[in-house]
Design a protein around this motif. Structure first.
Motif, PDB file in Angstrom:
ATOM      1  N   ARG A 240      11.644  69.228  48.357  1.00  0.00           N
ATOM      2  CA  ARG A 240      11.970  69.757  49.558  1.00  0.00           C
ATOM      3  C   ARG A 240      10.463  70.209  50.322  1.00  0.00           C
ATOM      4  O   ARG A 240       9.526  70.293  49.419  1.00  0.00           O
ATOM      5  CB  ARG A 240      13.097  70.863  49.592  1.00  0.00           C
ATOM      6  CG  ARG A 240      12.457  72.128  48.739  1.00  0.00           C
ATOM      7  CD  ARG A 240      13.666  72.867  48.657  1.00  0.00           C
ATOM      8  NE  ARG A 240      13.177  74.195  47.365  1.00  0.00           N
ATOM      9  CZ  ARG A 240      13.698  75.062  47.223  1.00  0.00           C
ATOM     10  NH1 ARG A 240      15.154  75.522  47.971  1.00  0.00           N
ATOM     11  NH2 ARG A 240      13.398  76.175  46.452  1.00  0.00           N
ATOM     12  N   ILE A 241      10.633  70.503  51.533  1.00  0.00           N
ATOM     13  CA  ILE A 241       9.365  70.654  52.277  1.00  0.00           C
ATOM     14  C   ILE A 241       8.909  72.004  52.408  1.00  0.00           C
ATOM     15  O   ILE A 241       9.852  72.795  52.915  1.00  0.00           O
ATOM     16  CB  ILE A 241       9.492  69.841  53.529  1.00  0.00           C
ATOM     17  CG1 ILE A 241       9.541  68.253  53.234  1.00  0.00           C
ATOM     18  CG2 ILE A 241       8.416  69.770  54.415  1.00  0.00           C
ATOM     19  CD1 ILE A 241      10.081  67.217  54.339  1.00  0.00           C
ATOM     20  N   LYS A 242       7.749  72.297  52.107  1.00  0.00           N
ATOM     21  CA  LYS A 242       7.322  74.026  52.140  1.00  0.00           C
ATOM     22  C   LYS A 242       6.498  73.824  52.884  1.00  0.00           C
ATOM     23  O   LYS A 242       6.320  74.955  53.880  1.00  0.00           O
ATOM     24  CB  LYS A 242       6.990  74.268  50.830  1.00  0.00           C
ATOM     25  CG  LYS A 242       6.550  75.771  50.709  1.00  0.00           C
ATOM     26  CD  LYS A 242       6.117  75.993  49.408  1.00  0.00           C
ATOM     27  CE  LYS A 242       7.024  76.769  48.466  1.00  0.00           C
ATOM     28  NZ  LYS A 242       6.568  77.070  47.297  1.00  0.00           N
ATOM     29  N   VAL A 243       5.773  73.163  53.333  1.00  0.00           N
ATOM     30  CA  VAL A 243       4.590  73.095  54.412  1.00  0.00           C
ATOM     31  C   VAL A 243       4.715  72.055  55.313  1.00  0.00           C
ATOM     32  O   VAL A 243       4.703  70.676  55.045  1.00  0.00           O
ATOM     33  CB  VAL A 243       3.000  73.020  53.788  1.00  0.00           C
ATOM     34  CG1 VAL A 243       2.009  73.069  54.929  1.00  0.00           C
ATOM     35  CG2 VAL A 243       3.091  74.321  52.751  1.00  0.00           C
ATOM     36  N   VAL A 244       4.772  72.084  56.758  1.00  0.00           N
ATOM     37  CA  VAL A 244       4.804  70.925  57.685  1.00  0.00           C
ATOM     38  C   VAL A 244       3.461  70.667  58.368  1.00  0.00           C
ATOM     39  O   VAL A 244       2.749  71.611  58.437  1.00  0.00           O
ATOM     40  CB  VAL A 244       6.107  71.063  58.245  1.00  0.00           C
ATOM     41  CG1 VAL A 244       7.494  70.876  57.639  1.00  0.00           C
ATOM     42  CG2 VAL A 244       6.071  72.203  59.223  1.00  0.00           C
ATOM     43  N   GLU A 245       3.159  69.448  58.726  1.00  0.00           N
ATOM     44  CA  GLU A 245       2.199  69.297  59.790  1.00  0.00           C
ATOM     45  C   GLU A 245       2.745  68.629  60.833  1.00  0.00           C
ATOM     46  O   GLU A 245       3.284  67.484  60.864  1.00  0.00           O
ATOM     47  CB  GLU A 245       1.439  68.210  58.806  1.00  0.00           C
ATOM     48  CG  GLU A 245       0.009  67.888  59.583  1.00  0.00           C
ATOM     49  CD  GLU A 245      -0.887  66.919  58.577  1.00  0.00           C
ATOM     50  OE1 GLU A 245      -0.396  66.532  57.609  1.00  0.00           O
ATOM     51  OE2 GLU A 245      -1.880  66.480  59.307  1.00  0.00           O
ATOM     52  N   PRO A 246       2.632  69.069  62.240  1.00  0.00           N
ATOM     53  CA  PRO A 246       3.267  68.653  63.097  1.00  0.00           C
ATOM     54  C   PRO A 246       2.733  67.142  63.548  1.00  0.00           C
ATOM     55  O   PRO A 246       1.336  67.112  63.484  1.00  0.00           O
ATOM     56  CB  PRO A 246       2.997  69.722  64.287  1.00  0.00           C
ATOM     57  CG  PRO A 246       2.580  70.996  63.612  1.00  0.00           C
ATOM     58  CD  PRO A 246       1.810  70.394  62.104  1.00  0.00           C
ATOM     59  N   LEU A 247       3.492  66.489  64.164  1.00  0.00           N
ATOM     60  CA  LEU A 247       3.301  64.991  64.509  1.00  0.00           C
ATOM     61  C   LEU A 247       2.971  65.161  66.091  1.00  0.00           C
ATOM     62  O   LEU A 247       3.767  65.812  66.886  1.00  0.00           O
ATOM     63  CB  LEU A 247       4.360  64.103  64.344  1.00  0.00           C
ATOM     64  CG  LEU A 247       4.462  63.785  62.764  1.00  0.00           C
ATOM     65  CD1 LEU A 247       5.800  62.944  62.605  1.00  0.00           C
ATOM     66  CD2 LEU A 247       3.332  62.854  62.085  1.00  0.00           C
ATOM     67  N   THR A 248       2.270  64.221  66.661  1.00  0.00           N
ATOM     68  CA  THR A 248       2.109  63.944  68.001  1.00  0.00           C
ATOM     69  C   THR A 248       2.899  62.969  68.545  1.00  0.00           C
ATOM     70  O   THR A 248       2.835  61.684  68.005  1.00  0.00           O
ATOM     71  CB  THR A 248       0.682  63.650  68.328  1.00  0.00           C
ATOM     72  OG1 THR A 248      -0.345  64.131  67.163  1.00  0.00           O
ATOM     73  CG2 THR A 248       0.142  64.108  69.710  1.00  0.00           C
ATOM     74  N   PHE A 249       3.583  63.341  69.639  1.00  0.00           N
ATOM     75  CA  PHE A 249       4.388  62.405  70.171  1.00  0.00           C
ATOM     76  C   PHE A 249       3.793  61.914  71.596  1.00  0.00           C
ATOM     77  O   PHE A 249       3.182  62.802  72.415  1.00  0.00           O
ATOM     78  CB  PHE A 249       5.759  62.840  70.799  1.00  0.00           C
ATOM     79  CG  PHE A 249       6.616  62.954  69.647  1.00  0.00           C
ATOM     80  CD1 PHE A 249       7.589  61.919  69.210  1.00  0.00           C
ATOM     81  CD2 PHE A 249       6.790  64.094  68.740  1.00  0.00           C
ATOM     82  CE1 PHE A 249       8.260  62.130  67.888  1.00  0.00           C
ATOM     83  CE2 PHE A 249       7.557  64.231  67.844  1.00  0.00           C
ATOM     84  CZ  PHE A 249       8.367  63.231  67.242  1.00  0.00           C
TER      85      PHE A 249
END
Ligand SMILES: Cc1ncc(COP(=O)(O)O)c(C=O)c1O
Length: 454
Positions: A9-18
């Motif tokens: 499961r995901i604990k740290v996220v890295e935003p993506l660019t749209f």
């Protein structure tokens, strides 16, 4: 059961660019229609490579805090060496900053004019390091590997008859024999245990050391477990231990099945060769107990090597490439079959049959993939492997696009998005034109070439 269940499961996220289609057109034009020249932050899903792009686990990040940064004899090195030795059984473990540094050291010691080094397929950096010493890198993969539609379980195997003949014809000039698991250049295809055993036997008969290019050894072990009957009850660790037991050493980029963002090793059994290798290591990489890495890297990699052998992870990994390949095949898109461990390879020649190789159909595919979906992939076709001689293009024998999957980074939703984007490209394929190169370097032109649509 769903087809893919991510075993984390995901604990740290890295935003993506749209970005919008208009923005992407502007970005690609400014990058001269070369996706290598696009800033990573302008990419939504980056399938350029699986190398060094893995997501590390909480246990790896925790291990980083325990890194011992002593110059000599660090605790972290001992931990790293123990883990590599547990998996490979090799006597000497020489840490380097990435795979090609291990290749450079090894080839400097065994290469040289008149020497020939066989492999299933040499990866580009391996070939370059062999050729840099004026030795010859020889590919002896089975012919079945060239038929993209053939569902052979071990398309990475070496052709044993070709190898035997090669060894007889070149007696005295073959300093080492290699095998790459899995065979990246040939589509990430695995090598069977039987083939590894037979190759080892042939090389031993000629008194030639056997070195494994082990970048994706865990993925290879998984395919052996799935496809080679006698191994179905063995663990990936046991299978890996047996694979390495037939060899005299290994080069490895830990940016693949080590879950590292950097790292590698050269492992050897021969004391004298290892001594020479350490002397070269000190010259360019560093002291033998850290090579080209920080203590914290060594800690993270020791944990990563264990995680790469986890069955739940390997099942998910293979399910992801299979899922992507099968969805593309259902759409009508031809891909190299069966899908390999780390990537799916699209046959762009059959995707854009009206674009001739001299107008770079696989390059057109990677450009459209970015324009349509903000997805970045790599062309393995005539820009990468073709040559321009006195203004005339000499095309490569294949026009493939590699969709490489970073480890533990993207979810099934991301993979679905890739499938949908390619399906849309397929519906609109008649309207796409090829490109021409407007500027190129004399070597490795794909990295910096400038192109324009025709
Ligand atoms: C099969 C194989 N060997 C060697 C290498 C070189 O490793 P590195 O990029 O860490 O130098 C790679 C990298 O992609 C590879 O796939």
């Amino acid at each position: 059961m769903p087809e893919i269940i991510e075993p984390f499961r995901i604990k740290v996220v890295e935003p993506l660019t749209f970005t919008t289609p208009d923005e992407r057109l502007d970005i690609l034009q400014k990058a001269h229609w070369n996706p290598f020249l696009i800033d990573a932050e302008d990419v939504l899903i980056d399938l350029l490579t699986d190398s060094g792009t893995s997501a590390m686990s909480n246990y790896q990040w925790a291990a980083i805090m325990t890194g011992d940064e002593s110059y000599a004899g660090s605790r972290s090195f001992k931990r790293f060496r123990e883990k590599v030795q547990e998996i490979t059984g090799f006597k000497h473990v020489i840490p380097v900053h990435q795979g090609r540094a291990a290749e450079k050291i090894l080839m400097s010691l065994v290469g040289g004019p008149g020497k020939l080094i066989p492999n299933n397929n040499h990866f580009d950096t391996t070939r370059a390091n062999v050729e840099f010493t004026k030795a010859e890198a020889v590919d002896l993969v089975i012919d079945e590997s060239k038929d993209f539609d053939l569902d052979h379980p071990f398309k990475g195997n070496i052709d044993l008859e070709k190898l035997e003949l090669f060894l007889l014809q070149n007696e005295g000039n073959v300093p080492i024999g290699m095998i790459t698991v899995t065979n990246n250049t040939g589509g990430g295809q695995p090598v069977s245990m039987e083939n590894i055993r037979e190759v080892a036997w042939l090389l031993r008969k000629h008194d030639i050391p056997f070195i494994i290019d082990a970048c994706r050894f865990a993925e290879n072990a998984w395919f052996i477990k799935q496809r080679e009957y006698e191994y179905e009850d063995k663990s990936p660790l046991e299978i890996s231990q047996e694979m390495f037991s037939y060899a005299d050493g290994a080069t490895m980029s830990l940016k693949k099945d080590g879950f590292g963002n950097i790292g590698g090793f050269l492992a050897l059994n021969d004391d004298a060769l290892a001594d020479h290798a350490r002397n070269l290591l000190i010259l360019t990489e560093g002291f033998p107990t850290y090579g080209g890495m920080a203590g914290r890297d060594l800690e993270a990699l020791a944990v990563g090597l264990d995680e790469a052998l986890d069955e739940k992870y390997l099942a998910y990994r293979a399910a992801t490439t299979r899922y992507l390949a099968n969805h593309l095949l259902e759409t009508g898109v031809k891909v190299v079959r069966p899908p390999g461990g780390h990537a799916v390879y699209v046959d762009a020649k059959r995707f854009y049959p009206r674009i001739p190789p001299a107008q770079f159909p696989a390059w057109a595919f990677v450009c459209q993939l970015y324009l349509k979906g903000g997805i970045r992939a790599v062309e393995i076709g005539s820009v990468m492997f073709g040559r321009c001689v006195e203004g005339v293009e000499h095309s490569a024998d294949r026009e493939l696009v590699r969709l490489a999957l970073p480890r533990r980074v993207y979810t099934q939703a991301h993979v679905n998005y890739v499938c949908e984007t390619i399906a849309e490209m397929y519906r609109e394929r008649e309207s796409v034109t090829g490109l021409e190169i407007t500027k190129q370097a004399p070597f490795l032109r794909h990295f910096t070439a400038e192109l324009a649509p025709l």
